[in-house]
Design a protein around this motif. Structure first.
Motif, PDB file in Angstrom:
ATOM      1  N   ALA A   1       0.840  -1.192   0.000  1.00 20.54           N
ATOM      2  CA  ALA A   1       0.000   0.000   0.000  1.00 20.54           C
ATOM      3  C   ALA A   1       0.879   1.248   0.000  1.00 20.54           C
ATOM      4  CB  ALA A   1      -0.934   0.000   1.208  1.00 20.54           C
ATOM      5  N   PRO A   2       1.577   1.497  -1.114  1.00 22.48           N
ATOM      6  CA  PRO A   2       2.405   2.701  -1.180  1.00 22.48           C
ATOM      7  C   PRO A   2       1.531   3.952  -1.260  1.00 22.48           C
ATOM      8  CG  PRO A   2       2.307   1.664  -3.327  1.00 22.48           C
ATOM      9  CD  PRO A   2       1.618   0.732  -2.364  1.00 22.48           C
ATOM     10  N   LEU A   3       2.113   5.090  -0.950  1.00 21.77           N
ATOM     11  CA  LEU A   3       1.400   6.358  -1.108  1.00 21.77           C
ATOM     12  C   LEU A   3       1.060   6.549  -2.580  1.00 21.77           C
ATOM     13  CD1 LEU A   3       3.495   8.697   1.226  1.00 21.77           C
ATOM     14  CD2 LEU A   3       1.351   7.524   1.752  1.00 21.77           C
ATOM     15  N   ALA A   4      -0.171   6.974  -2.845  1.00 20.86           N
ATOM     16  CA  ALA A   4      -0.617   7.152  -4.226  1.00 20.86           C
ATOM     17  C   ALA A   4       0.128   8.311  -4.877  1.00 20.86           C
ATOM     18  CB  ALA A   4      -2.119   7.398  -4.261  1.00 20.86           C
ATOM     19  N   ALA A   5       0.432   8.142  -6.169  1.00 19.44           N
ATOM     20  CA  ALA A   5       1.100   9.209  -6.915  1.00 19.44           C
ATOM     21  C   ALA A   5       0.160  10.394  -7.085  1.00 19.44           C
ATOM     22  CB  ALA A   5       1.539   8.687  -8.277  1.00 19.44           C
TER      23      ALA A   5
ATOM     24  N   ILE B   1      -7.151   4.395  -2.141  1.00 22.96           N
ATOM     25  CA  ILE B   1      -7.928   4.268  -0.906  1.00 22.96           C
ATOM     26  C   ILE B   1      -7.468   5.338   0.073  1.00 22.96           C
ATOM     27  CG2 ILE B   1      -8.544   2.760   1.016  1.00 22.96           C
ATOM     28  CD1 ILE B   1      -9.595   1.722  -1.620  1.00 22.96           C
ATOM     29  N   LYS B   2      -8.428   6.083   0.627  1.00 22.54           N
ATOM     30  CA  LYS B   2      -8.082   7.151   1.565  1.00 22.54           C
ATOM     31  C   LYS B   2      -8.306   6.679   3.004  1.00 22.54           C
ATOM     32  CE  LYS B   2      -8.883  11.457   0.623  1.00 22.54           C
ATOM     33  NZ  LYS B   2      -9.527  12.778   0.374  1.00 22.54           N
ATOM     34  N   ILE B   3      -7.245   6.723   3.798  1.00 14.91           N
ATOM     35  CA  ILE B   3      -7.305   6.358   5.214  1.00 14.91           C
ATOM     36  C   ILE B   3      -6.734   7.514   6.024  1.00 14.91           C
ATOM     37  CG2 ILE B   3      -6.636   4.683   6.992  1.00 14.91           C
ATOM     38  CD1 ILE B   3      -8.353   3.422   4.845  1.00 14.91           C
ATOM     39  N   ASN B   4      -7.548   8.060   6.921  1.00 17.82           N
ATOM     40  CA  ASN B   4      -7.114   9.180   7.762  1.00 17.82           C
ATOM     41  C   ASN B   4      -6.508  10.319   6.946  1.00 17.82           C
ATOM     42  OD1 ASN B   4      -7.905   7.928  10.190  1.00 17.82           O
ATOM     43  ND2 ASN B   4      -5.969   6.805  10.312  1.00 17.82           N
ATOM     44  N   GLY B   5      -7.152  10.607   5.793  1.00 15.42           N
ATOM     45  CA  GLY B   5      -6.732  11.726   4.968  1.00 15.42           C
ATOM     46  C   GLY B   5      -5.555  11.455   4.048  1.00 15.42           C
ATOM     47  N   ILE B   6      -4.989  10.239   4.088  1.00  8.70           N
ATOM     48  CA  ILE B   6      -3.836   9.884   3.258  1.00  8.70           C
ATOM     49  C   ILE B   6      -4.289   8.915   2.169  1.00  8.70           C
ATOM     50  CG2 ILE B   6      -1.503   8.917   3.232  1.00  8.70           C
ATOM     51  CD1 ILE B   6      -1.753  11.468   4.846  1.00  8.70           C
ATOM     52  N   ASN B   7      -3.833   9.164   0.927  1.00  8.99           N
ATOM     53  CA  ASN B   7      -4.189   8.308  -0.197  1.00  8.99           C
ATOM     54  C   ASN B   7      -3.148   7.207  -0.407  1.00  8.99           C
ATOM     55  OD1 ASN B   7      -6.573   9.666  -0.917  1.00  8.99           O
ATOM     56  ND2 ASN B   7      -5.436  11.179  -2.110  1.00  8.99           N
ATOM     57  N   TYR B   8      -3.632   5.964  -0.436  1.00 11.70           N
ATOM     58  CA  TYR B   8      -2.778   4.809  -0.677  1.00 11.70           C
ATOM     59  C   TYR B   8      -3.218   4.136  -1.976  1.00 11.70           C
ATOM     60  CZ  TYR B   8      -1.565   5.344   4.258  1.00 11.70           C
ATOM     61  OH  TYR B   8      -1.143   5.839   5.471  1.00 11.70           O
ATOM     62  N   GLU B   9      -2.271   3.524  -2.660  1.00 11.60           N
ATOM     63  CA  GLU B   9      -2.571   2.793  -3.892  1.00 11.60           C
ATOM     64  C   GLU B   9      -2.481   1.301  -3.617  1.00 11.60           C
ATOM     65  OE1 GLU B   9      -1.134   3.921  -8.122  1.00 11.60           O
ATOM     66  OE2 GLU B   9       0.230   2.334  -7.463  1.00 11.60           O
ATOM     67  N   VAL B  10      -3.551   0.558  -3.944  1.00 11.82           N
ATOM     68  CA  VAL B  10      -3.555  -0.888  -3.740  1.00 11.82           C
ATOM     69  C   VAL B  10      -4.172  -1.561  -4.960  1.00 11.82           C
ATOM     70  CG1 VAL B  10      -3.803  -0.599  -1.232  1.00 11.82           C
ATOM     71  CG2 VAL B  10      -5.825  -0.981  -2.622  1.00 11.82           C
ATOM     72  N   GLY B  11      -3.851  -2.848  -5.124  1.00  8.96           N
ATOM     73  CA  GLY B  11      -4.467  -3.603  -6.207  1.00  8.96           C
ATOM     74  C   GLY B  11      -3.526  -4.596  -6.859  1.00  8.96           C
ATOM     75  N   PRO B  12      -4.039  -5.417  -7.780  1.00 12.23           N
ATOM     76  CA  PRO B  12      -3.233  -6.456  -8.419  1.00 12.23           C
ATOM     77  C   PRO B  12      -2.015  -5.934  -9.165  1.00 12.23           C
ATOM     78  CG  PRO B  12      -5.570  -6.827  -8.826  1.00 12.23           C
ATOM     79  CD  PRO B  12      -5.452  -5.476  -8.189  1.00 12.23           C
TER      80      PRO B  12
ATOM     81  N   LYS C   1      10.724   1.609  -0.754  1.00 10.25           N
ATOM     82  CA  LYS C   1       9.482   2.056  -0.111  1.00 10.25           C
ATOM     83  C   LYS C   1       8.264   1.538  -0.887  1.00 10.25           C
ATOM     84  CE  LYS C   1      11.650   6.178   1.859  1.00 10.25           C
ATOM     85  NZ  LYS C   1      11.641   7.663   1.928  1.00 10.25           N
ATOM     86  N   THR C   2       8.007   0.251  -0.750  1.00 12.01           N
ATOM     87  CA  THR C   2       6.928  -0.383  -1.512  1.00 12.01           C
ATOM     88  C   THR C   2       5.574  -0.308  -0.818  1.00 12.01           C
ATOM     89  OG1 THR C   2       7.415  -2.532  -0.485  1.00 12.01           O
ATOM     90  CG2 THR C   2       8.508  -2.042  -2.585  1.00 12.01           C
ATOM     91  N   GLY C   3       5.547   0.141   0.429  1.00 13.45           N
ATOM     92  CA  GLY C   3       4.286   0.173   1.163  1.00 13.45           C
ATOM     93  C   GLY C   3       3.989  -1.116   1.883  1.00 13.45           C
ATOM     94  N   ARG C   4       5.002  -1.937   2.091  1.00 13.26           N
ATOM     95  CA  ARG C   4       4.848  -3.185   2.846  1.00 13.26           C
ATOM     96  C   ARG C   4       5.017  -2.883   4.336  1.00 13.26           C
ATOM     97  NH1 ARG C   4       3.590  -8.093   0.736  1.00 13.26           N
ATOM     98  NH2 ARG C   4       5.356  -8.173  -0.685  1.00 13.26           N
TER      99      ARG C   4
ATOM    100  N   ASP D   1      -2.583   1.789   9.077  1.00 13.03           N
ATOM    101  CA  ASP D   1      -3.372   2.310   7.961  1.00 13.03           C
ATOM    102  C   ASP D   1      -3.192   1.448   6.717  1.00 13.03           C
ATOM    103  OD1 ASP D   1      -4.259   4.325   9.582  1.00 13.03           O
ATOM    104  OD2 ASP D   1      -3.024   5.902   8.699  1.00 13.03           O
ATOM    105  N   ASN D   2      -2.015   0.838   6.556  1.00 17.06           N
ATOM    106  CA  ASN D   2      -1.787  -0.052   5.409  1.00 17.06           C
ATOM    107  C   ASN D   2      -2.789  -1.194   5.400  1.00 17.06           C
ATOM    108  OD1 ASN D   2       0.822   1.244   6.303  1.00 17.06           O
ATOM    109  ND2 ASN D   2       1.484   0.445   4.318  1.00 17.06           N
TER     110      ASN D   2
END
Length: 335
Positions: free
Chosen positions: A35-39, A59-70, A80-83, A93-94
């Motif tokens: 779940a890295p930070l979204a660009a 996906i927005k969690i506590n005001g922060i945008n994360y990028e997730v998916g296949p 910094k892969t968001g692991r 939040d991840n």
């Protein structure tokens, strides 16, 4: 879409989910637990069809945008892969971003019963908090979902229930089984008589597949005089039985995997100390994404016990969670 039961196994390595489709069949999905930070901008939708769009969601969690998916990237600048590899993972939040990502990709908006799993050693510590965190109405940026109930069970029980479902009448509730779930960050085991868990012989500990990947990365770093950190790509190469690409060179991972075997041995010895002798078990049921990495050491540790590597070990827990949730829903209707 409304569903009676939705099961999610938010693992350290991959996020797996299962639900009952309209046709009555079980629908499953899986994507990396990154779940890295979204660009702030994206070029993938441009290029007149030359640059393909990736299957990801913000996906927005506590005001922060994360990028997730296949199609989330398996590598990133400076690792910094968001692991998130931490014992309190389920409270991060991840974790929430991955959970809501699974709900988004399934197209679900209302869930009567959400079934989640926890490592055995974290059940007492986080079960109540996990229920409280995800019950109710949520808006995660990519949609809104209402969760009426949350059920939390020990992760390996999902594999046991799924394994039992594949056997039908041949599953004897008087038989004992040891279920071993080799995850990305933890290895958990449940000693069960039928579906009754023996707490004194069940447990878990950090020491899943990721520790093997990290050890391999350190060994390659020494040989190549570089700081290799791309454990996600090492994981992918091992699963696909391919070499690891480093500076244009194909690196055979087999010798490094053999050198990392003491890590597996240490975990299995700890498990042996917990479960004791297994003279009276019907079989050892081996599950989880790291099952293949641990299978040979477990066979050596328990040479006289039948070892069953479960079908589709990555999604076994999620499918078992679904069955547990459906059984609870059925019992509630009868009551």
């Amino acid at each position: 879409m409304k569903t009676a039961v939705f099961a999610i196994d938010v693992g350290y390595g991959n996020t797996k989910y299962a639900h009952r489709a309209a046709s009555g069949t079980v629908a499953t999905g899986m994507f990396p637990s990154l779940a890295p930070l979204a660009a702030t901008h994206s070029l993938s939708g441009f290029g007149e069809g030359v640059l393909a769009s990736r299957k990801v969601v913000t996906i927005k969690i506590n005001g922060i945008n994360y990028e997730v998916g296949p199609d989330v990237s398996l590598s990133a600048a400076y690792g910094k892969t968001g692991r998130a590899l931490a014992d309190d993972y389920v409270m991060t939040d991840n974790y929430a971003a991955l959970l809501f990502g699974a709900i988004h990709f399934a197209g679900v908006t209302q869930i009567d019963r959400l079934v989640l799993g926890l490592p055995v050693h974290n059940m007492k510590k986080y079960s109540a908090a996990l229920k409280e965190r995800f019950i109710g109405a949520h808006d995660f940026g990519a949609g809104r979902v209402v969760v009426e109930r949350v059920v939390v069970i020990p992760q390996p029980l999902g594999s046991l229930v799924f394994a039992a479902s594949t056997r039908g009448d041949s599953f004897n509730r008087d038989d004992a089984h040891l279920v071993i779930d080799v995850g990305y960050f933890t290895t958990d085991w449940v000693y069960a008589n039928g579906f009754a868990m023996d707490d004194t012989r069940s447990g878990g500990m950090p020491g899943g597949a990721s520790q093997i990947y990290q050890r391999i990365a350190r060994l390659i770093s020494v040989d190549e005089d570089d700081n290799v950190t791309e454990i996600e790509l090492i994981d992918k190469a091992l699963r696909e039985h391919k070499p690891f690409l480093l500076y244009g060179k194909d690196v055979d991972l087999s010798p490094y995997l053999e050198k990392a075997s003491p890590i597996v041995t240490d975990v299995v010895k700890e498990m042996q100390n917990s479960v004791g002798h297994l003279r009276n078990v019907r079989s050892i049921i081996l599950s989880g994404g790291g099952a293949g990495l641990y299978a040979s050491v477990i066979r050596h540790a328990f040479p006289r016990i039948v070892i069953e590597v479960i079908d589709s070990p990555c999604t076994a827990n999620a499918r078992g969670f679904l069955l547990v949730g459906e059984r609870l829903a059925s019992e509630r209707r009868v009551a």
